[in-house]
Design an enzyme around this catalytic site. Structure first.
Site, PDB file in Angstrom:
ATOM      1  N   ASP A 147       0.795  -1.232   0.000  1.00 12.99           N
ATOM      2  CA  ASP A 147       0.000   0.000   0.000  1.00 12.99           C
ATOM      3  C   ASP A 147       0.828   1.284   0.000  1.00 12.99           C
ATOM      4  O   ASP A 147       0.329   2.351  -0.345  1.00 12.99           O
ATOM      5  CB  ASP A 147      -0.936   0.020   1.214  1.00 12.99           C
ATOM      6  CG  ASP A 147      -0.197  -0.011   2.555  1.00 12.99           C
ATOM      7  OD1 ASP A 147       1.050  -0.061   2.558  1.00 12.99           O
ATOM      8  OD2 ASP A 147      -0.870   0.002   3.613  1.00 12.99           O
ATOM      9  N   HIS A 148       2.109   1.203   0.347  1.00 11.82           N
ATOM     10  CA  HIS A 148       2.908   2.416   0.551  1.00 11.82           C
ATOM     11  C   HIS A 148       3.666   2.900  -0.683  1.00 11.82           C
ATOM     12  O   HIS A 148       4.143   4.044  -0.705  1.00 11.82           O
ATOM     13  CB  HIS A 148       3.925   2.184   1.679  1.00 11.82           C
ATOM     14  CG  HIS A 148       3.417   2.531   3.037  1.00 11.82           C
ATOM     15  ND1 HIS A 148       2.296   1.969   3.577  1.00 11.82           N
ATOM     16  CD2 HIS A 148       3.889   3.392   3.987  1.00 11.82           C
ATOM     17  CE1 HIS A 148       2.095   2.458   4.795  1.00 11.82           C
ATOM     18  NE2 HIS A 148       3.045   3.325   5.060  1.00 11.82           N
TER      19      HIS A 148
ATOM     20  N   ASP B 182       3.434  -0.640  11.394  1.00  5.28           N
ATOM     21  CA  ASP B 182       2.954   0.683  11.001  1.00  5.28           C
ATOM     22  C   ASP B 182       2.334   1.314  12.233  1.00  5.28           C
ATOM     23  O   ASP B 182       1.635   0.638  12.999  1.00  5.28           O
ATOM     24  CB  ASP B 182       1.926   0.584   9.871  1.00  5.28           C
ATOM     25  CG  ASP B 182       1.584   1.951   9.298  1.00  5.28           C
ATOM     26  OD1 ASP B 182       2.149   2.311   8.249  1.00  5.28           O
ATOM     27  OD2 ASP B 182       0.756   2.660   9.897  1.00  5.28           O
TER      28      ASP B 182
ATOM     29  N   ARG C  93      -2.131  12.663  10.098  1.00  5.13           N
ATOM     30  CA  ARG C  93      -0.827  13.244  10.442  1.00  5.13           C
ATOM     31  C   ARG C  93      -0.559  14.426   9.519  1.00  5.13           C
ATOM     32  O   ARG C  93      -0.812  14.353   8.316  1.00  5.13           O
ATOM     33  CB  ARG C  93       0.250  12.167  10.281  1.00  5.13           C
ATOM     34  CG  ARG C  93       1.558  12.452  10.965  1.00  5.13           C
ATOM     35  CD  ARG C  93       2.376  11.158  11.056  1.00  5.13           C
ATOM     36  NE  ARG C  93       1.954  10.329  12.185  1.00  5.13           N
ATOM     37  CZ  ARG C  93       2.261   9.046  12.329  1.00  5.13           C
ATOM     38  NH1 ARG C  93       2.987   8.433  11.410  1.00  5.13           N
ATOM     39  NH2 ARG C  93       1.864   8.374  13.390  1.00  5.13           N
TER      40      ARG C  93
ATOM     41  N   SER D  69       5.715   7.891  12.798  1.00  2.00           N
ATOM     42  CA  SER D  69       5.701   6.574  12.173  1.00  2.00           C
ATOM     43  C   SER D  69       6.473   5.538  12.975  1.00  2.00           C
ATOM     44  O   SER D  69       7.350   5.864  13.779  1.00  2.00           O
ATOM     45  CB  SER D  69       6.307   6.687  10.770  1.00  2.00           C
ATOM     46  OG  SER D  69       6.616   5.433  10.234  1.00  2.00           O
TER      47      SER D  69
ATOM     48  N   ARG E 106       8.502   3.519  11.530  1.00  2.00           N
ATOM     49  CA  ARG E 106       9.611   3.117  10.657  1.00  2.00           C
ATOM     50  C   ARG E 106      10.915   2.916  11.438  1.00  2.00           C
ATOM     51  O   ARG E 106      11.432   3.821  12.077  1.00  2.00           O
ATOM     52  CB  ARG E 106       9.791   4.126   9.524  1.00  2.00           C
ATOM     53  CG  ARG E 106      10.273   5.477   9.932  1.00  2.00           C
ATOM     54  CD  ARG E 106      10.122   6.505   8.820  1.00  2.00           C
ATOM     55  NE  ARG E 106       8.721   6.779   8.537  1.00  2.00           N
ATOM     56  CZ  ARG E 106       8.286   7.897   7.938  1.00  2.00           C
ATOM     57  NH1 ARG E 106       9.151   8.818   7.552  1.00  2.00           N
ATOM     58  NH2 ARG E 106       7.009   8.083   7.723  1.00  2.00           N
TER      59      ARG E 106
END
Length: 780
Positions: free
Chosen positions: A127-128, A192, A474, A669, A671
């Site tokens: 999806d990213h 995520d 965000r 995030s 990440r």
């Protein structure tokens, strides 16, 4: 007959799987699969009930819902030390979910572990990596072409190691989880930060870094600091223009971006009944913006209806049977309580540049004029993982239809992002998508798109001051389009639609009039739409790849010349010495999110190549020495240059370095690249006033030292030209501060104390060089 525990142990040895899932072999009562895609993995409410009974007897008090669901997944409920905000819990999550940008590094780490197959049900969601340019179909085709190497890697790795693979175009990870995998009482971790979306279905869903996901996929108990519990009591009911989004916008305004850190936000009270299941998911999703570990709602009829409509009637029936486990005990204690009367809640809009700056829609125009923010809206964007449900699209279409009936279209550009292929197909069938197109909207691909910076924006130039309104979660500086002058506001999708039609922040749909094509004035009526389709959802195209029963023969190739993927080399072990004469790479001024540390947008294509993506290290952070981004002094040459270049210079010359940060460092995030990159380029410690939860854990996992000033005022004692020595590592122990000697260029020194939150196991990660290195040591 042999004791239950002995039977489980024997099965463990015979089948080669861990106890938590072996137990399902013994379950004879109401076998209900966790999902249609894993028919042999069952929901274990019986085990949850057994564990909760053990905890209830030990604690001898009423339990919050959060406590039931978290403690109910303890690896050892009989002996686990439990103290909110203090102890570390060892948990057994039910499943793992990974989005494609973080799945690359997670799967590369899992490959490095040497294990043959994941121990729990796991999925990858593409999806990213789909950039929004012109529209859904064309953008999807382009993404498949550009990212072919990455998609092939993820699909083949999934097939080899037993991970389900959702192809590009399937939708956003959190919507797919809600539609297929989340269920009341589940414990799910996802790579995520908006994984808490599943709390709208009564699940404990927590965002983590890839290394945490690897632990769970390897069958290792997952560690979480025992969360505090913030109760949000809802009374009254939503009506008019007020929406579920306004609940979390209100909570964000109260708690701020760090007020939920270390806590689960648990919603309760009679007002819950007025919120749809997908509305509850919206609220839980954006709980990430207040730093919460996760958010959750108690099981109710709204969840039952949603489960039934999404083809999971059996789960709904089982949840009804065990409903007592899925709601808080009467008289339970919350660490903090916030009360919100939904009857009094007005539409809100938060921003710019931070999701906790709350304004009423009625007042934001005047505030914008006073602050010098542009009031004309360039683009309105609806959708994203936060607000892309059938109900969201229906309410937005209801607003758009009123404008069309009066001959109006959007004055602002307008985009729509469906949350999943199922949502896209259903809103196409039911006419919502066409209404939104007719009012001037462009339907984008079923993907994250502009919400995460995957937006090839053409209407402005970088540096142009402008305003956008979104239904996203965000809105950090440059988050959506990499333009630091874009003032992004977040609100509900119906308010976005109304503001895009009016074209200005000064429009309040509750009181203001629009002028139709015929010159007559009219007011928009509050939108009304079904929370779920009257008929079944249209599933759309089949986008799921089942892993084969035996993937051992599957090849997973990574070219040594690839610019997108890179196999990982282990990080170096601690040398047993204190860290002497650390150079300060940068002293960060103010907010420093994971977007500042490891930018997304165009950098997403390098998420599987550690060396390449390290070229974005801290390029968005503001250097306190000169007030600039991506400009730091090289202590050797005395020249100013980009942060990554300076870090590479230090690494090449054997100079170890440290970063100094401000409050809530690493918010945003999940990440883990924001932790991998400093480690890869020679960093040894990050010293701040405070950390965001996920980032602090990610740093520990990669063998870095996340440390906080015992006295926050000591931040002011350190200057970018100083050198630091961190002492006490030979006696590194939980709860024991480390000593830091600040060496100033004039020869003077100061000594300060640094705190940490390491436990014994995490200290072993540091000594081994990383959590992955430690896992390999234990295997040997």
């Amino acid at each position: 007959m042999a004791p239950y525990s002995l039977l489980v142990t024997r099965l463990q040895k015979a089948l080669g799987v861990r106890q938590y899932h072996v137990a399902s072999v013994l379950c004879q009562r109401a076998k209900v699969a966790m999902s249609h895609f894993e028919p042999n993995d069952y929901i274990r409410y019986d085990l949850l009930e057994k564990n909760i009974d053990i905890i209830r007897k030990r604690l001898n008090r009423p339990l919050t819902l959060s406590e039931k669901l978290v403690y109910g997944h303890l690896d050892d409920p009989a002996n686990q030390e439990i103290e909110r905000g203090k102890t570390y819990l060892r948990l057994r999550p039910d499943r793992v979910a990974m989005q494609d940008a973080t799945a690359q590094m997670a799967m590369l780490q899992f490959i490095s572990s040497g294990l043959p197959k994941v121990a729990v049900p796991s999925t990858i969601h593409c999806d990213h990596l789909i950039e929004a340019q012109v529209g859904g179909e064309k953008d999807l085709r382009r993404a498949k072409d550009i990212n072919e190497e990455v998609y092939k890697f993820l699909a083949s790795a999934g097939a080899k190691y037993g991970v389900g693979f959702w192809r590009p175009g399937s939708g956003i990870i959190h919507q797919i989880i809600l539609e297929n995998y989340a269920y009341p009482g589940a414990l799910l971790i996802g790579t995520d930060s908006h994984t808490p979306n599943g709390g709208g279905l009564g699940a404990i869903c927590i965002g983590v870094g890839g290394a945490d996901a690897v632990d769970v996929m390897a069958g290792i108990p997952w560690e979480l600091k025992c969360p505090k519990v913030i109760g949000v009591k809802l009374t009254g009911s939503l009506s008019g223009w007020s929406s579920p989004k306004d609940v979390i916008l209100k909570v964000a305004g109260i708690l701020t971006v760090k007020g939920g850190t270390g806590a689960i936000v648990e919603y309760h009270g009679p007002g819950v009944e007025s919120i749809s299941c997908t509305g509850m998911a919206t609220i839980c999703n954006m709980g990430a913006e207040i730093g919460a570990t996760t958010s959750v709602f108690p099981y109710n009829h709204r969840m039952r209806t949603y489960l039934t409509k999404t083809g999971r009637k059996e789960i709904a029936s089982l949840a009804e049977e065990y409903k007592g486990l899925l709601v808080p005990d009467p008289g339970c204690h919350y660490d903090q309580v916030i009360e919100i009367n939904l009857n009094e809640l007005k539409p809100l809009i938060n921003g710019p540049f931070t999701p906790d700056l709350a304004h009423s829609v009625a007042e934001v125009g005047a505030v914008a004029e006073k602050e010098g923010w542009p009031v004309d809206i360039k683009v309105g964007l609806i959708g994203s993982c936060t607000n892309s449900s059938y109900e969201d699209m229906g309410r937005s279409a209801a607003v758009a239809k009123q404008a069309l009936d009066h001959g109006l279209k959007c004055k602002s550009q307008f985009t729509i992002t469906p949350g999943s292929e199922q949502i896209r197909a259903t809103i196409e069938r039911d006419g919502y998508a066409q209404i939104l197109r007719d009012v001037g909207g462009v339907v984008l691909a079923n993907a994250c798109g502009p919400c995460i910076g995957q937006w090839d924006r053409k209407d402005i130039k970088k540096g142009d001051k402008n305003t956008i309104v979104t239904s996203y979660n965000r809105n950090f500086t440059g988050r959506n389009d990499a333009n630091p002058e874009t003032h992004a506001f977040v609100t509900s999708p119906e308010i976005v639609t109304a503001l895009a039609i009016a074209g200005t922040l000064k429009f309040n749909p509750e009181t203001d009039f629009l002028t139709g094509k015929d010159g007559k004035k009219f007011k928009l009526e509050p939108p009304n739409a079904d929370e779920l389709p009257k008929t079944n959802f249209d599933p759309g195209q089949d986008t799921y790849q089942h892993p084969p029963k035996d993937g051992s023969g599957q090849r997973v190739d990574v070219s040594p010349t690839s610019q997108r993927l890179q196999l990982l080399d282990p990080f170096d072990k601690w040398d047993g010495k204190d860290l002497e004469d650390l150079q300060i790479l940068i002293k960060v001024k103010g907010k420093c999110t994971t977007d500042h540390i490891s930018a997304a947008g165009p950098w997403l294509k390098f998420r599987g190549h550690l060396d390449n993506i390290s070229n974005n290290l801290l390029i968005g952070a503001i250097n306190i020495e000169n007030g600039k981004a991506n400009s730091v002094r090289n202590a050797v040459t005395q020249e100013f240059g980009p942060v990554p270049d300076t870090a590479r210079y230090y690494k090449k010359h054997g100079i170890r370095w440290v970063v100094i940060g401000d409050e809530n460092y690493g918010e945003g995030s999940s990440r883990e690249h924001a932790a991998l990159e400093p480690r890869h380029l020679g960093g040894r410690a990050i010293i701040t006033k405070s950390f965001a939860r996920i980032h602090e854990t990610n740093l520990k996992k990669q063998g870095l030292l996340p440390l906080t000033f015992a006295d926050p005022a000591d931040y002011n004692k350190i200057h970018p030209v100083d050198k630091l020595t961190i002492q006490g590592l030979k006696d590194f122990a939980p709860g024991k501060p480390l000593t830091c000697i600040i060496k100033h260029p004039n020869g003077t020194q100061e000594t300060i104390l640094l705190n940490h939150t390491f436990n014994e196991g995490q200290i072993e990660w540091f000594r081994a060089g990383s959590a992955l290195n430690r896992m390999k040591e234990l295997q040997q």
